[in-house]
Design a protein around this motif. Structure first.
Motif, mmCIF file in Angstrom:
data_model
loop_
_atom_site.group_PDB
_atom_site.id
_atom_site.type_symbol
_atom_site.label_atom_id
_atom_site.label_comp_id
_atom_site.label_asym_id
_atom_site.label_seq_id
_atom_site.Cartn_x
_atom_site.Cartn_y
_atom_site.Cartn_z
ATOM 1 N N ILE A 105 29.972 -8.468 32.849
ATOM 2 C CA ILE A 105 29.880 -9.094 31.525
ATOM 3 C C ILE A 105 30.106 -8.053 30.435
ATOM 4 N N ASN A 106 29.408 -6.933 30.531
ATOM 5 C CA ASN A 106 29.460 -5.916 29.489
ATOM 6 C C ASN A 106 30.815 -5.220 29.392
ATOM 7 N N ARG A 107 31.608 -5.267 30.454
ATOM 8 C CA ARG A 107 32.898 -4.574 30.446
ATOM 9 C C ARG A 107 34.048 -5.458 29.959
ATOM 10 N N ILE A 108 33.747 -6.712 29.648
ATOM 11 C CA ILE A 108 34.798 -7.625 29.182
ATOM 12 C C ILE A 108 35.288 -7.196 27.796
ATOM 13 N N THR A 109 36.594 -7.118 27.653
ATOM 14 C CA THR A 109 37.198 -6.801 26.363
ATOM 15 C C THR A 109 37.150 -8.023 25.466
ATOM 16 N N VAL A 110 36.635 -7.838 24.273
ATOM 17 C CA VAL A 110 36.454 -8.961 23.350
ATOM 18 C C VAL A 110 37.511 -8.914 22.254
ATOM 19 N N PRO A 111 38.299 -9.983 22.082
ATOM 20 C CA PRO A 111 39.318 -9.989 21.028
ATOM 21 C C PRO A 111 38.696 -10.036 19.643
ATOM 22 N N ALA A 112 39.406 -9.506 18.662
ATOM 23 C CA ALA A 112 38.893 -9.457 17.291
ATOM 24 C C ALA A 112 38.585 -10.846 16.750
ATOM 25 N N THR A 113 39.378 -11.839 17.134
ATOM 26 C CA THR A 113 39.155 -13.205 16.646
ATOM 27 C C THR A 113 37.824 -13.740 17.132
ATOM 28 N N PHE A 114 37.395 -13.314 18.323
ATOM 29 C CA PHE A 114 36.109 -13.766 18.860
ATOM 30 C C PHE A 114 34.968 -13.103 18.104
ATOM 31 N N GLN A 115 35.123 -11.849 17.745
ATOM 32 C CA GLN A 115 34.072 -11.120 17.047
ATOM 33 C C GLN A 115 33.710 -11.768 15.717
ATOM 34 N N LYS A 116 34.647 -12.445 15.092
ATOM 35 C CA LYS A 116 34.379 -13.049 13.789
ATOM 36 C C LYS A 116 33.345 -14.161 13.873
ATOM 37 N N THR A 117 33.131 -14.714 15.060
ATOM 38 C CA THR A 117 32.211 -15.837 15.201
ATOM 39 C C THR A 117 30.890 -15.415 15.844
ATOM 40 N N GLU A 118 30.629 -14.110 15.904
ATOM 41 C CA GLU A 118 29.398 -13.654 16.538
ATOM 42 C C GLU A 118 28.173 -14.212 15.822
ATOM 43 N N ASN A 119 27.107 -14.466 16.587
ATOM 44 C CA ASN A 119 25.888 -14.992 15.962
ATOM 45 C C ASN A 119 25.040 -13.850 15.419
ATOM 46 N N SER A 120 23.899 -14.172 14.875
ATOM 47 C CA SER A 120 23.101 -13.171 14.180
ATOM 48 C C SER A 120 21.910 -12.692 14.995
ATOM 49 N N TRP A 121 21.886 -12.948 16.307
ATOM 50 C CA TRP A 121 20.715 -12.580 17.097
ATOM 51 C C TRP A 121 20.448 -11.080 17.040
ATOM 52 N N LEU A 122 21.496 -10.286 16.929
ATOM 53 C CA LEU A 122 21.325 -8.835 16.893
ATOM 54 C C LEU A 122 21.009 -8.305 15.497
ATOM 55 N N SER A 123 21.017 -9.178 14.497
ATOM 56 C CA SER A 123 20.678 -8.694 13.149
ATOM 57 C C SER A 123 19.273 -8.111 13.171
ATOM 58 N N PRO A 124 19.123 -6.840 12.818
ATOM 59 C CA PRO A 124 17.824 -6.184 12.972
ATOM 60 C C PRO A 124 16.827 -6.550 11.875
ATOM 61 N N SER A 125 15.553 -6.547 12.247
ATOM 62 C CA SER A 125 14.490 -6.650 11.250
ATOM 63 C C SER A 125 14.406 -5.304 10.528
ATOM 64 N N ILE A 126 13.560 -5.238 9.533
ATOM 65 C CA ILE A 126 13.401 -3.969 8.802
ATOM 66 C C ILE A 126 12.923 -2.870 9.742
ATOM 67 N N GLU A 127 11.947 -3.208 10.615
ATOM 68 C CA GLU A 127 11.427 -2.219 11.560
ATOM 69 C C GLU A 127 12.485 -1.815 12.581
ATOM 70 N N GLU A 128 13.273 -2.774 13.059
ATOM 71 C CA GLU A 128 14.327 -2.465 14.025
ATOM 72 C C GLU A 128 15.405 -1.597 13.404
ATOM 73 N N GLU A 129 15.711 -1.857 12.142
ATOM 74 C CA GLU A 129 16.730 -1.075 11.453
ATOM 75 C C GLU A 129 16.312 0.385 11.330
ATOM 76 N N LYS A 130 15.009 0.619 11.150
ATOM 77 C CA LYS A 130 14.504 1.992 11.074
ATOM 78 C C LYS A 130 14.743 2.730 12.391
ATOM 79 N N VAL A 131 14.699 1.976 13.494
ATOM 80 C CA VAL A 131 14.909 2.569 14.818
ATOM 81 C C VAL A 131 16.398 2.724 15.112
ATOM 82 N N ILE A 132 17.139 1.611 15.088
ATOM 83 C CA ILE A 132 18.566 1.650 15.414
ATOM 84 C C ILE A 132 19.337 2.471 14.385
ATOM 85 N N GLY A 133 18.809 2.550 13.168
ATOM 86 C CA GLY A 133 19.469 3.323 12.126
ATOM 87 C C GLY A 133 19.559 4.808 12.435
#
Length: 284
Positions: free
Chosen positions: A119-147
């Motif tokens: 699954i993780n190795r599948i190449t994703v076309p740019a057109t597909f990326q435009k419709t990505e959902n927001s599940w990965l949008s970080p909270s303020i606390e998560e942003e401090k970590v991933i940032g």
């Protein structure tokens, strides 16, 4: 609206037998049996209809790229509900297989890991990326970590983000289906690895508290299968920070049902992996 009315809208015969099944955290799930076929019927509130539309697109994309997934037959909306009808996938959950046959833990973990790597190795076309959902949008606390990770070092991969033994089916030897793609998105595949890792360590232990060996063997197999199909975990920079993120996300998702002991364990998990990150990258 009753289930009978939903079945009618889906064009299923009135003689269909249906029963609600467990395992659907995000939505109601029913098994529907007709004379000719069996289906999984999933139901969400109408305001979440776009989630099913997006999920169908993701499942179709996964299927086209060789991932074992059940086919989505229909997605429709009613005045109250959003409805997805899917073929009933063969096999039982990896979780149930481990309960029934713990001796398969290592080999089943291997297949589980190999499929996630595919699954993780599948190449994703740019057109597909435009419709990505927001599940990965970080909270303020998560942003401090991933940032802490430079933006230019984050990758763009196909990620399931809820890949665990209750969402993967097996016939006891191979993986027959990966289900519940509602969180799936485009993001760094280390999110996916760490999400699975935290679920096995922090949630899985609750179900295998009297049989830690099975869970440990499964985790070893998972890691081996993933690494043979993709990359060794030890070579993945910043993985510790993703582990910390996964703890934060789990803590948020379980906030309404967290008991004190679990909350302490997750908090300690987050602190441990932040410390690991600080020690690993202190000299860089």
């Amino acid at each position: 609206m009753g289930i009978e009315n939903i079945l009618e809208k889906l064009g299923l015969p009135p003689s269909s037998h249906y029963a609600e099944i467990s395992g659907g955290r995000d939505c109601q799930v029913y098994k529907v049996d007709t004379i000719n076929a069996s289906y999984a019927l999933r139901i969400l509130p109408i305001h979440r209809h776009n989630e099913f539309i997006q999920e169908k697109k993701i499942i179709d994309f996964a299927k086209a790229n060789g991932v074992p997934v059940p086919e989505v037959t229909k997605v429709l909306s009613t005045e109250e509900y959003s409805v997805m009808l899917m073929e009933w996938a063969s096999g039982q959950t990896v979780f149930q297989e481990l309960m029934d046959r713990p001796e398969t833990a290592d080999s089943l973990g291997y297949e589980f890991g190999k499929t996630q790597a595919i699954i993780n190795r599948i190449t994703v076309p740019a057109t597909f990326q435009k419709t990505e959902n927001s599940w990965l949008s970080p909270s303020i606390e998560e942003e401090k970590v991933i940032g802490r990770i430079p933006k230019n070092e984050l990758l763009h991969n196909f990620v399931h983000l809820d890949y665990h033994p209750l969402n993967v089916l097996t016939d006891g030897k191979k993986i027959t289906a990966v289900i519940d793609w509602i969180n799936a998105s485009i993001g760094d595949y280390r999110y996916d690895i760490s999400r699975t890792f935290s679920l096995l360590r922090l949630e899985g232990v609750k179900h295998f508290k009297d049989d830690r060996v099975t869970l440990e063997q499964f985790e070893t197999g998972w890691r081996k299968g993933y690494e043979e199909a993709a990359e060794p975990f030890d070579s993945l920079g910043y993985l510790s920070i993703f582990h910390a993120w996964s703890g934060l996300r789990l803590q948020t998702m379980l906030s309404n049902s967290l008991d004190e002991n679990t909350n302490v364990r997750i908090t300690e998990w987050i602190a441990y992996w932040l410390n690991e990150f600080d020690e690993s990258f202190a000299s860089k």
